[in-house]
Write an enzyme that holds these catalytic residues in place. Structure first.
Site, mmCIF file in Angstrom:
data_model
loop_
_atom_site.group_PDB
_atom_site.id
_atom_site.type_symbol
_atom_site.label_atom_id
_atom_site.label_comp_id
_atom_site.label_asym_id
_atom_site.label_seq_id
_atom_site.Cartn_x
_atom_site.Cartn_y
_atom_site.Cartn_z
ATOM 1 N N SER A 107 0.924 -1.164 -0.156
ATOM 2 C CA SER A 107 0.147 0.064 0.152
ATOM 3 C C SER A 107 0.872 1.343 -0.119
ATOM 4 C CB SER A 107 -0.658 0.041 1.359
ATOM 5 O OG SER A 107 -1.613 1.183 1.214
ATOM 6 N N GLY A 108 0.537 2.305 -0.873
ATOM 7 C CA GLY A 108 1.375 3.543 -1.050
ATOM 8 C C GLY A 108 2.487 3.395 -1.579
ATOM 9 N N THR A 112 -1.488 2.670 -7.937
ATOM 10 C CA THR A 112 -2.577 3.292 -8.750
ATOM 11 C C THR A 112 -2.084 4.556 -9.611
ATOM 12 O OG1 THR A 112 -3.997 2.723 -6.844
ATOM 13 C CG2 THR A 112 -4.627 4.575 -8.439
ATOM 14 N N ASN A 157 -1.422 5.525 3.248
ATOM 15 C CA ASN A 157 -1.379 6.050 1.837
ATOM 16 C C ASN A 157 -2.624 7.116 1.976
ATOM 17 O OD1 ASN A 157 -1.661 7.109 -0.796
ATOM 18 N ND2 ASN A 157 -1.935 4.680 -1.551
ATOM 19 N N SER A 160 -5.458 5.677 -0.487
ATOM 20 C CA SER A 160 -5.428 4.055 -0.758
ATOM 21 C C SER A 160 -6.749 3.612 -1.467
ATOM 22 C CB SER A 160 -5.090 3.597 0.624
ATOM 23 O OG SER A 160 -4.945 2.240 0.535
ATOM 24 N N SER A 161 -6.069 2.550 -2.338
ATOM 25 C CA SER A 161 -7.571 1.786 -3.069
ATOM 26 C C SER A 161 -7.955 1.009 -1.972
ATOM 27 C CB SER A 161 -7.006 1.099 -4.006
ATOM 28 O OG SER A 161 -6.155 2.084 -5.046
ATOM 29 N N GLY A 385 -2.099 -3.940 -2.077
ATOM 30 C CA GLY A 385 -0.610 -4.586 -2.094
ATOM 31 C C GLY A 385 -0.796 -5.314 -0.708
ATOM 32 N N GLU A 387 -0.526 -6.018 3.168
ATOM 33 C CA GLU A 387 -0.653 -5.363 4.075
ATOM 34 C C GLU A 387 -0.187 -5.805 5.489
ATOM 35 O OE1 GLU A 387 -4.225 -2.169 3.011
ATOM 36 O OE2 GLU A 387 -4.657 -3.756 4.263
#
Ligand SMILES: Nc1ncnc2c1ncn2[C@@H]1O[C@H](COP(=O)(O)OP(=O)(O)OP(=O)(O)O)[C@@H](O)[C@H]1O
Ligand SMILES: [Mg+2]
Length: 1025
Positions: A107-108, A112, A157, A160-161, A385, A387
């Site tokens: 994540s981050g 994206t 993030n 974050s998605s 991603g 986590e």
């Protein structure tokens, strides 16, 4: 690529394949770090792209950069996400197959962002038409909408998605983006009702409250203050400096209209979002019996009821009671306050989750490609991603399971399939040890024994199942698995790191400790049956679609969340397996979201769990490129004269011949069973470059041939046409010639006949000939007319038929000439001619010298008045002098010559010797004048001599004989008195005394007194003219 090798000390190596100690993780990290500090965030491992999140913007995504990377060989320029995107695109076009780009990372890490960059690149590089631009805009704008509803600020993030996203971009055969499709995976719905500290709910809630227009908020019953809404403040960070909700709201509103959301859709959609916020604010109170109750005039209730179009009563009942079916009866059992809160939150999550699905479907409707012709596809997979939090729950379990699956796919598609392929192709393979995570995937998903099965079992079994019973079940069934530990199963040392309610999975990427609390609940995602029923009564069109009446009711248990997720992952794996894979691995350089900071430990960890070292090892051990012989030969056969244009043997033989011709050395390639393997990219690029050059040459040749063919065709057609025209023309000329000849024969025949009968009466035979003769004569006559009257006898001899006409014409013409001549004469000339005519009448044919006198013009006088003595003039002044001429007078006696003037007046002729008038002769007394017929110029004037005293006749000589005589005859009116005599002339010397003048022709002119006393005048003969 080769060019950049010279700069490698400073910027590192741009393809890890060229890294010397390629098995060293430290060298790998060093290279990554070196490049990161030089702002070089992209590095290749063959065709895999490693991207390190720079956490800052720099100018590498401009239109100019896109242009640089468009259509350029992958390794020719520094690594870039655009190079990968372009390579995928061009491979898709040339091989006409489907591809996907798997973007992974924690994540981050920038997944994206990477997927957006790829999309933006296609938006610019693909062919553009009005229609395609429309699709392009929708593809691009679907992003901010999905992000607003599916992304949220997390600790890791700010954007974050919170769902997995797979997006297909469909291309036509020319590379135009004609449509798209989005699949979403496992939206983190729990975020709607609960956020950890420092995190937020989905962006759209904040955007609506902060950015929504006044009217809209009023209509939705919202206040512009996030703090008022319980669902928005649990993370205690509704406002974040890095997020501008107001401007994001405007972007989303605009995007919604571009992707064809009607005003009505938008109204309904925000009605739902607002109703979720109102729902969150509904508070329950315990009534006297301890059950949850709502006061009747609950504002929030009313808003939910209004916005969703559900009667308040129904809603109230649904939120506070649960429906129990007992045999044929339906019984409503009241909730406790806790239960009611739970049911409310469940409803809020269900509403939001289903609305999100509706949103994705709606976007897909707008992206759908209406054309059914075959398409190729590039899929973009941007999925959450790996986590690891301090406390990891059900969501992390699902997310990390997903990453395990993707890693497995990666292993299957690259490492495993690579090895298998080598084996299949009969190529020697140096086996690469790699960690196969199948064991972890099985641990999670295996039927009956896997964690998912155990969880479902616990959720579905009757009796009192709790999170802890689930943990116990796992401990019972999975104990001893090398990748699974719990407090109970752990050794002494590990146990210290685990709580009682924890279980730990040793993922391929690392260890993650999950807390079982909430697992069952979240997996059940229970929405009480009457909750769904309440929703089915909604007047809101979106809610109606989201809660269809056809949905199976709670008699059959719906699939659990994790099972749904598992099957969606199976679906995804199937989608991906049918496509060619490309990878972007995103790395997060530090946890602080800071630019320029490279945390070695963090990055090393990611390098490990992203499988980068394994990937590199495979790349270095094997061959960079392989292609089926047919495809390879088809593409490059033009490079070898033996294989071009068609190879007769097998494709493998053809390729062999081709690479021999290209000069490949044995270590550069291997021939497999069905494919050629090329070890180094540079060999391939050299071949590709040669092909590009050759392609142009071939195109030029084909063009030239085609042009030649066209021109030859044109030429042949023209030649045929020319021959045809020539033939026609010649035929026409020949016909003309023939006609002319036959006409000439006829004309000649007629001419001859006409000539032969020219003297006969006019008939058909000669009429034309005669006309011709006439015309011919007249034409000739016109050119031969006499020029003067004097030539009147030179008239063109006429043909017999024209004689009469010729005579008439001659007469006419002479008259015309005479007329012209006469008209042209002056009065003086006329007078002169009259005189000449007079002279002619007197002397013509009579006197020998006459003809020679004709040409000499007459004068008015031969002696001017000034030459006559004044005395004489005085004496004769009463008489008008008409004419004077000098004469020689021969004495009567002795015939001596004397020069005298003869003056003629009106009355008389005077003979004057200077001042004296010697003799006056009245014209009355002038009897006559005699002249000889010869050439002399003597004249004898005979006078009447009545008186003895009077002098006798005068013998004169004058050079102007004819002039003087003509004048005299006219003045004295003596025309008939002038006599031309032959031989001699008798004259009176005195009255009664006669003399003679004899005339004769001689050798020379002489005047003398003859022996007989006569005056002898001899004159030479004048030649008659
Ligand atoms: N190429 C880049 N250039 C500049 N900044 C970047 C880049 N990639 C990512 N970032 C920064 O990092 C942030 C996080 O990136 P992104 O949202 O793409 O991460 P992610 O991998 O999708 O994370 P998640 O799994 O949480 O969705 C972005 O908001 C941006 O600020
Ligand atoms: Mg993301």
């Amino acid at each position: 690529m080769e060019a950049s090798l010279t700069a490698r000390d400073r910027v590192g190596i741009q393809d890890f394949v060229l890294l010397d100690p390629y098995t060293s993780e430290t060298a790998f990290l060093e290279n990554l770090k070196k490049r990161f500090h030089e702002n070089l965030i992209y590095t290749y491992i063959g065709t895999l792209l490693v991207s390190v999140n720079p956490y800052k913007d720099f100018d590498i995504y401009s239109k100019k950069q896109m242009d640089i990377y468009m259509g350029v060989n992958f390794f020719e320029l520094p690594p870039h996400i655009y190079a990968l995107a372009d390579n995928v695109f061009r491979t898709m076009l040339s091989e006409f197959n489907n591809h996907f780009i798997l973007i992974s990372g924690e994540s981050g890490a920038g997944k994206t962002e990477a997927s957006k960059k790829i999309l933006q690149f296609y938006a610019v590089s693909c062919p553009s038409t009005k229609l395609l631009n429309n699709v392009r805009d929708r593809l691009l704008l679907s992003n901010p909408v999905l992000e607003a509803f599916g992304n949220a600020k997390t600790l890791k993030n700010d954007n974050s998605s919170r769902f997995g996203k797979y997006m297909d971009i469909q291309f036509d055969h020319q590379g135009g983006a004609v449509g798209g499709h989005v699949l979403s995976y496992l939206l983190e719905k729990s975020r709607v009702v609960h956020q950890n500290h420092g995190e937020r709910n989905f962006h759209i809630f904040y955007q609506l409250v902060e950015g929504g227009e006044e009217d809209l908020l009023r209509w939705l019953g919202l206040e512009r203050n996030c703090q008022h809404y319980r669902y928005l403040v649990q993370g205690d960070c509704a406002k974040v400096s890095s997020i501008n909700d107001k401007s994001d709201w405007r972007t989303v509103r605009k995007a919604l209209s571009v992707i064809e959301f009607s005003e009505n859709d938008i109204e309904q959609l925000f009605g739902i979002i607002a109703s979720v916020l109102h729902l969150g604010n509904i508070k329950f109170e315990a009534n006297e019996r301890g059950y949850a109750s709502l006061n009747n005039n609950n504002q929030e209730m009313n808003w939910v009821s209004k916005l969703l179009g559900i009667p308040t009563q129904v809603l109230q009942q649904g939120l506070t009671h649960r429906k129990i079916e007992a045999k044929a009866e339906e019984v409503f059992s009241p909730f406790s306050v806790d239960h009611a809160v739970y049911a409310r939150d469940a409803l809020a999550k269900a509403i939001y989750g289903r609305t999100f699905n509706w949103l994705v479907n709606k976007i897909n409707e707008s992206l759908v490609n209406k054309d059914s012709s075959r398409k190729t596809v590039i899929g973009l997979l941007d999925i959450y991603g790996f986590e690891v939090f301090n406390v990891n729950s059900f969501e992390q379990f699902c997310i990390n399971y997903c990453n395990e699956k993707l890693q497995q796919l990666f292993i299957q598609l690259t490492l495993k399939s690579e090895q298998e392929e080598y084996e299949m192709e009969g190529i020697e393979w140096e086996s690469v040890p790699f960690f196969n995570n199948k064991i972890i995937c099985d641990l999670v998903e295996e039927k009956h024994r896997g964690i998912i099965s155990l969880l479902d079992e616990e959720c579905l079994r009757p009796g009192e199942a709790t999170d802890l019973t689930f943990l116990e079940k796992m401990e019972e069934k999975i104990a001893g698995h090398p990748h699974f530990v719990t407090h109970k199963l752990a050794d002494q040392k590990t146990r210290k790191t685990l709580d009682r309610g924890d279980f730990r999975l040793l993922h391929y990427a690392g260890e993650v400790t999950y807390c079982v609390v909430g697992f069952l609940d979240k997996n059940n995602d229970l929405l009480y049956r009457n909750g769904k029923e309440v929703m089915r009564q909604s007047k809101n069109a979106i809610i109606k679609l989201c809660f269809p009446s056809t949905e199976p009711d709670s008699k059959r248990r719906p699939e659990t969340v994790v099972t749904q997720f598992k099957s969606s992952l199976v679906g995804l794996t199937e989608i991906l397996m049918s496509k060619e894979p490309w990878y972007v691995r995103c790395i997060k350089p530090n946890e602080a979201k800071q630019p320029g900071r490279f945390d070695d430990v963090l990055v090393r960890h990611q390098v490990k769990y992203l499988g980068l070292m394994e990937h590199l090892r495979v790349r270095r051990a094997g061959f960079a490129y392989r292609r089926k012989y047919e495809i390879f030969l088809q593409r490059y056969k033009a490079l070898c004269p033996d294989t071009w244009p068609n190879w007769k043997g097998t494709a493998a033989e053809g390729v062999h011949c081709l690479v021999k011709h290209m000069g490949y050395t044995p270590d550069e390639y291997k021939m497999g069973r069905t494919k050629i393997f090329i070890r180094h990219p540079k060999t391939l690029f050299a071949t590709e470059d040669a092909f590009q050059v050759c392609k142009h040459r071939l195109a030029t040749r084909i063009q030239a041939k085609y042009k030649g063919y066209r021109v030859k065709g044109d030429y042949l057609r023209q030649r045929e046409a020319a021959t045809k025209i020539e033939t026609c023309w010649r035929g026409m000329l020949a016909r003309k010639e023939r006609d002319k000849r036959s006409w000439a024969v006829k004309v000649i025949q007629k001419f001859i006949k006409g000539f032969m009968t020219r003297n006969q009466a006019v008939s058909v035979d000669n009429i034309e000939y005669l006309a011709y003769v006439r015309q011919n004569y007249l034409t000739r006559l016109k050119d031969n007319l006499p020029k003067t009257v004097l030539e009147k006898d030179s008239w063109l001899t006429s043909p017999p038929i024209m004689q009469e006409a010729a005579q008439l014409l001659k007469k006419l013409y002479i008259r015309l000439m005479v007329r012209k001549y006469v008209r042209g004469i002056t009065p003086q000339r006329k007078a002169q001619l009259l005189l000449k005519a007079q002279t002619s009448s007197m002397f013509k044919g009579k006197k020998e010298s006459y003809p020679s006198s004709v040409g000499r013009p007459f004068m008015d006088t031969r002696i001017g008045a000034e030459d006559i003595s004044i005395k004489v003039l005085q004496m004769i002044r009463h008489e008008q002098i008409k004419y004077s001429v000098p004469v020689v007078k021969y004495d009567r006696n002795g015939f001596r010559p004397r020069f005298r003037q003869l003056i003629l007046t009106k009355e008389a002729a005077y003979l004057v010797e200077e001042t004296k008038i010697k003799q006056r002769m009245d014209y009355i007394s002038l009897k006559g004048v005699s002249v000889s017929n010869l050439s002399d110029n003597f004249l004898i004037l005979h006078v009447t001599c009545d008186d003895m005293k009077q002098k006798g006749d005068l013998v004169l000589q004058s050079d102007y004989l004819f002039e003087a005589l003509t004048k005299l005859s006219l003045i004295a009116n003596k025309q008939n008195s002038i006599k031309v005599v032959q031989g001699s002339v008798r004259f009176d010397i005195q009255p009664g005394r006669e003399g003679f003048v004899d005339f004769k022709s001689g050798q020379e002119s002489m005047v003398y007194r003859a022996k007989n006393g006569h005056l002898m005048v001899e004159s030479t003969k004048t030649k008659s003219r």
